[in-house]
Design a protein around this motif. Structure first.
Motif, PDB file in Angstrom:
ATOM      1  N   UNK A 230       0.821  -1.208   0.000  1.00 10.26           N
ATOM      2  CA  UNK A 230       0.000   0.000   0.000  1.00 10.26           C
ATOM      3  C   UNK A 230       0.859   1.264   0.000  1.00 10.26           C
ATOM      4  N   UNK A 231       1.965   1.244   0.736  1.00  9.27           N
ATOM      5  CA  UNK A 231       2.788   2.443   0.880  1.00  9.27           C
ATOM      6  C   UNK A 231       3.819   2.603  -0.227  1.00  9.27           C
ATOM      7  N   UNK A 232       4.084   1.550  -0.965  1.00 12.40           N
ATOM      8  CA  UNK A 232       5.062   1.604  -2.052  1.00 12.40           C
ATOM      9  C   UNK A 232       4.337   1.932  -3.348  1.00 12.40           C
ATOM     10  N   UNK A 236       2.385  -2.652  -7.805  1.00 15.41           N
ATOM     11  CA  UNK A 236       1.120  -2.691  -8.528  1.00 15.41           C
ATOM     12  C   UNK A 236       0.011  -3.361  -7.727  1.00 15.41           C
ATOM     13  N   UNK A 237       0.357  -4.173  -6.730  1.00 13.63           N
ATOM     14  CA  UNK A 237      -0.672  -4.839  -5.925  1.00 13.63           C
ATOM     15  C   UNK A 237      -1.538  -3.823  -5.187  1.00 13.63           C
ATOM     16  N   UNK A 238      -0.957  -2.654  -4.862  1.00 15.10           N
ATOM     17  CA  UNK A 238      -1.717  -1.632  -4.142  1.00 15.10           C
ATOM     18  C   UNK A 238      -2.248  -0.533  -5.032  1.00 15.10           C
ATOM     19  N   UNK A 239      -2.216  -0.745  -6.357  1.00 13.55           N
ATOM     20  CA  UNK A 239      -2.581   0.297  -7.324  1.00 13.55           C
ATOM     21  C   UNK A 239      -3.986   0.843  -7.061  1.00 13.55           C
ATOM     22  N   UNK A 240      -4.969  -0.020  -6.938  1.00 15.05           N
ATOM     23  CA  UNK A 240      -6.352   0.427  -6.750  1.00 15.05           C
ATOM     24  C   UNK A 240      -6.577   0.936  -5.326  1.00 15.05           C
ATOM     25  N   UNK A 241      -6.038   0.215  -4.339  1.00 11.45           N
ATOM     26  CA  UNK A 241      -6.303   0.583  -2.945  1.00 11.45           C
ATOM     27  C   UNK A 241      -5.717   1.957  -2.599  1.00 11.45           C
ATOM     28  N   UNK A 242      -4.568   2.298  -3.188  1.00 11.15           N
ATOM     29  CA  UNK A 242      -3.990   3.628  -2.923  1.00 11.15           C
ATOM     30  C   UNK A 242      -4.930   4.719  -3.428  1.00 11.15           C
ATOM     31  N   UNK A 243      -5.551   4.508  -4.591  1.00  8.99           N
ATOM     32  CA  UNK A 243      -6.493   5.507  -5.122  1.00  8.99           C
ATOM     33  C   UNK A 243      -7.721   5.628  -4.230  1.00  8.99           C
ATOM     34  N   UNK A 244      -8.210   4.483  -3.717  1.00 16.48           N
ATOM     35  CA  UNK A 244      -9.405   4.522  -2.872  1.00 16.48           C
ATOM     36  C   UNK A 244      -9.095   5.207  -1.537  1.00 16.48           C
ATOM     37  N   UNK A 254      -5.300  -1.072   7.444  1.00 16.22           N
ATOM     38  CA  UNK A 254      -3.978  -1.259   6.853  1.00 16.22           C
ATOM     39  C   UNK A 254      -3.163  -2.107   7.826  1.00 16.22           C
ATOM     40  N   UNK A 255      -2.742  -3.298   7.373  1.00 13.93           N
ATOM     41  CA  UNK A 255      -2.035  -4.240   8.246  1.00 13.93           C
ATOM     42  C   UNK A 255      -0.534  -4.258   7.941  1.00 13.93           C
TER      43      UNK A 255
END
Length: 908
Positions: A230-232, A236-244, A254-255
């Protein structure tokens, strides 16, 4: 480590006590049971919340009913007929509508203005990007077809949407678009509390619905995100969640689980099935109390059959979530043969006859075994008598009382055919005349349901006019059908697809097919809309799809402790043999220590043991029977070529498996030549032939060859394709013999004495035993009084094989490379056993090489032989027959060991 589902449930219970007005919305249905179990464990004496998948929630919000796949295709075709000037047949339409369906889905779920995207696809600006600035739009065929297709697609899009909405139906994209339109009204009337859990990669329509509900205070959102991706911003694994996260005021949660210690092992092993075999070794090492905490994840779900056979027997409970594909079931191959039977009747049999391969595929089914035996008898008849095309009347007469008889009716139409298939299945489910195991009965039941659905749609939409189109439609439906496995979803080893792992956490993860090209799939575009336009208009591309797979990959592992990543290390048609780039990313960026190994299968080298068959009393009796019936040249050649083959034919009396020959084979070709020549000359035997005798035979040759071609081939349909070429070859063989005889008759005195005459003579072995020699001599003739004993050969002839010296004679009866010389020596034994001593030429007539004429047996450079030749062959022939009869000499695959033993005994 606390599981995500348990944490969500604990949070909800902490904040409220009653859930009767709460709806929990999940990415799929798989996690519902796990949520219920967690609630039941932590909540006593209370109503549980309602659980739905996000697709079901959107469907209810849209007020439309989901259209079935086949309904969609038929509805789309009816819409297409309304807007197309020159519509294609349904079969052609079905080739591209599934891809266009996905594009329609993407346009709707992304909330893009359809007019804008369709207009841009045919716009001047788009054409200019091709580098065609100087060309007028539509000035070449490629450009013209492109423009016409998208103009048609735009009309089809709006026509189809209108038609479906009028019926209260909708496909996935239309449902999402209507749900967005109905959202304001839903928010005003909504009283239930909504909880969205574990979502990721929302479409624009989903995002609007979820975020508007959260903004109105009617929904809570729980995200399963890890700090690692999420923080990096490069992850690409956090691509959508970072936008949300950047769009929301509150973020749950956030774990920091992925960074915890893990035992990660990466293993490469050759071939897809090799992975399944290696899985067995991994599972053997897992403690019994951890089976429920273990998931076997198949990135490539086609591995399932191989994986099922690799689960150790000691694992008592296994839960399989993905379902077995019905098109991989053995019964699917049977029904494919039934469809092909009718397709080839239309294509090859002029609509009236059935093609033998399709008939045999049905009759020889290993799945359905009938008790009457009628199918087996007909199968043998077709093979032995070479029925290439058979009429329905003939097949039904042969199959009276057989369960297969109904397949050979000519259906009135496609709908009637499907109806008959369903009736046949229902009858067999209750029938005692056929043997079907329980698993195949389940397959039959599922096919019955499939045909019932197909029949209903065919009655509503009469667009299918031929069996080829019906088969295409049937195949499309079959690809989407699966058979669910019965199991306890909350206990035992879990075998799941990657998407089924959403929201679920396991202590032990075994991921198979962790290959690049599978995880992620990479640039696989199932779309007609080009990449640049998808990107410009905000539609998902393969890059967003890669981000989705990256999230599933890392989320799956974030709470796991032991992780086995297995990939196919050998390049083949299924992939490059490279491990997933996600693994490489993890090696470089994660900080985890990752073990690597290449697993090699263990091979046990077994020494080849030559097959040896000793001559028991029963074998000796069979050999006695063989010599009583008569020893032929072919049987001696068979022994010299391969003693085991001789044993099978003459001792066990095993016939070579007969197979119907679609193209005339060498055996049938030879029979036609022999019988044609016999028929032509039968009234001229013993007569001095003159040209006037032979010329009419050449003129009237065609009906004779045709007659025996039909008799041997058992088919009227031989004057086309390869068989017509064979017919011409046979004709030329016979014609060339006649022409050669005509030339001889013009220059010499030619008399044909016999054709296909059977000879039998006694032969006394050195032991005193009398045996019988037998054979059919193709032709005996005389030219100017000099007799010739001739054997016709349709194959290749090596003339050096017929050049024999006295020293070489024993080799002819010891080795397998002198079959034609041995045959002619046996002809000499047969001929001189019946006729007085005279000089005779023994030769081979190679029909392939008519200019050579008869190639004589050249013994010591002499072409004409008298009965003195019998003295040369007597001892070698005796030795060969006595070797076969000798109880001390076994039958072996190779005669080298026998020859060595014989050489040693002679030397001693």
């Amino acid at each position: 480590m606390e599981k995500f589902i348990d944490k969500v449930v604990a949070q909800l219970i902490q904040n409220q006590k009653s859930f009767e007005n709460t709806t929990i919305i999940l990415p799929g249905n798989r996690a519902i049971l796990f949520f219920r179990k967690s609630f039941q464990k932590n909540l006593r004496n209370a109503l549980l919340p309602q659980f739905v998948s996000i697709d079901d929630f959107i469907s209810s919000l849209s007020d439309l009913q989901v259209v079935s796949q086949i309904q969609y295709w038929f509805s789309a075709y009816e819409a297409y007929l309304k807007i197309a000037e020159k519509p294609l047949l349904f079969e052609e339409f079905l080739k591209w509508i599934p891809t266009l369906q996905k594009d329609f889905d993407d346009i709707q779920t992304s909330l893009v203005d359809p007019n804008q995207i369709f207009d841009y696809l045919v716009s001047l600006e788009r054409i200019k990007k091709w580098g065609q600035e100087e060309l007028e739009i539509g000035s070449n065929d490629l450009m013209k077809n492109h423009l016409q297709f998208w103009e048609m697609a735009k009309k089809l899009f709006f026509q189809l949407n209108g038609d479906l909405e009028n019926k209260g139906l909708g496909y996935r994209g239309l449902l999402y678009k209507k749900a967005v339109e109905n959202l304001p009204e839903f928010i005003e009337s909504q009283t239930n509390e909504l909880v969205f859990v574990g979502l990721n990669a929302l479409s624009n329509a989903e995002k609007k619905i979820v975020f508007e509900l959260e903004k109105s205070g009617q929904a809570k959102l729980f995200w399963d995100a890890d700090r690692y991706y999420l923080e990096d911003s490069n992850q690409e694994a956090g691509y959508f969640l970072r936008k949300y996260k950047s769009s929301l005021s509150e973020w749950n949660w956030e774990f920091d689980h992925f960074s915890q210690p893990k035992n990660i092992e990466v293993t490469g092993i050759g071939k897809r099935v090799g992975q399944a075999k290696y899985l067995h070794q991994i599972l053997e090492k897992i403690p019994e109390d951890e089976y429920t905490e273990t998931a076997v994840v198949l990135a490539e779900e086609t591995l399932l059959p191989a994986v099922l056979s690799s689960v150790p027997e000691k694992i008592p409970k296994v839960n399989i979530t993905m379902g077995f594909p019905l098109n991989k079931a053995t019964m699917a191959y049977f029904f494919r043969s039934v469809f092909e039977l009718q397709m080839n009747r239309e294509k090859l049999g002029n609509g009236k006859t059935y093609y033998f391969k399709n008939v045999l595929d049905i009759l020889d089914s290993s799945i359905l075994k009938e008790k009457s035996g009628a199918a087996e008898k007909l199968s043998l008849k077709i093979r032995r008598e070479n029925y290439i095309f058979s009429t329905p009347k003939f097949l039904k007469e042969q199959l009276k009382g057989s369960v297969f008889s109904d397949f050979f009716n000519v259906p009135e139409n496609c709908s009637f055919f499907v109806d008959e298939l369903q009736r046949w299945i229902d009858a067999q489910m209750e029938s005692a005349d056929i043997q079907v195991n329980e698993l195949d009965k389940e397959y039959l039941y599922r096919f019955s349901l499939l045909f019932a659905q197909l029949k209903k749609e065919l009655n509503d939409y009469p667009h299918i006019q031929d069996f080829k189109t019906l088969y295409v439609l049937y195949n499309r439906l079959l690809q989407n059908e699966t058979i669910s496995f019965v199991g306890e979803p909350l206990e035992g080893l879990q075998i799941v697809g990657l998407l089924e792992t959403r929201l679920l956490d396991f202590k032990n993860i075994i991921l198979l097919s962790a290959n690049d090209g599978i995880l992620p799939p990479g640039r696989v575009e199932n779309s007609f809309i080009p990449y640049d336009i998808r990107q410009e208009m905000g539609l998902n591309t393969f890059m967003e799809n890669d981000a989705v797979f990256a999230y599933h990959f890392y989320r799956l592992m974030q709470r796991a402790e032991t992780i086995q990543l297995v990939y196919n290390s050998e390049p083949d048609v299924f992939g490059s043999g490279e491990k997933s780039r996600f693994i490489t990313q993890m090696e470089i960026e994660s900080g985890h220590e990752i073990g690597h190994q290449i697993a090699l299968p263990k091979f046990e080298s077994l020494d080849h043991q030559e097959l040896v068959i000793h001559k028991s009393e029963e074998v000796q009796k069979a050999l006695e029977n063989w010599i009583e019936q008569g020893i032929s040249p072919s049987s001696l050649n068979s022994y010299l070529r391969n003693p085991i083959e001789f044993y099978q034919q003459k001792v066990l009396n095993l016939e070579e498996f007969e197979e119907a020959e679609e193209t005339v084979g060498a055996r049938i070709l030879g029979n036609i030549v022999h019988k044609s020549l016999e028929e032509l000359y039968k009234n001229l035997l013993g007569k001095i032939l003159i040209p006037a005798d032979i010329s009419p035979l050449i003129k009237n040759l065609e009906p004779v060859v045709e007659k025996y071609f039909k008799d041997e081939y058992k088919s009227e349909d031989f004057k086309r394709g390869k068989n017509f070429l064979v017919y011409k070859i046979v004709y030329s063989f016979v014609e060339n013999v006649l022409k050669n005889d005509l030339k001889i008759a013009e220059e010499s005195e030619l008399v044909i004495l016999s054709l296909e005459e059977k000879y039998e003579v006694d032969f006394k072995l050195e032991t005193g035993k009398i045996v019988k020699l037998k054979g059919y001599i193709d032709r005996i003739d005389a030219i100017n009084g000099q007799k010739r004993v001739i054997d016709y050969k349709t194959g290749y002839l090596n003339e050096t094989e017929l050049k024999i010296t006295s020293e070489k004679v024993p080799k002819v009866f010891l080795e397998g490379g002198f079959s034609k010389a041995l045959q002619l020596f046996l002809y000499a034994q047969l001929f001189f056993g019946k006729h007085e001593n005279q000089y005779v030429q023994f030769g081979i007539y190679p029909l392939k090489y008519p200019k050579k004429g008869v190639v004589p047996l050249d013994f010591e450079k002499e072409a004409f032989l008298d009965n003195q030749i019998l003295n040369e062959i007597k001892s070698p022939l005796n030795n060969l027959i006595e070797e076969i009869l000798n109880p001390e000499i076994p039958f072996v695959e190779s005669r080298e060991s026998i020859l060595n033993d014989l050489s040693e005994s002679e030397f001693q």
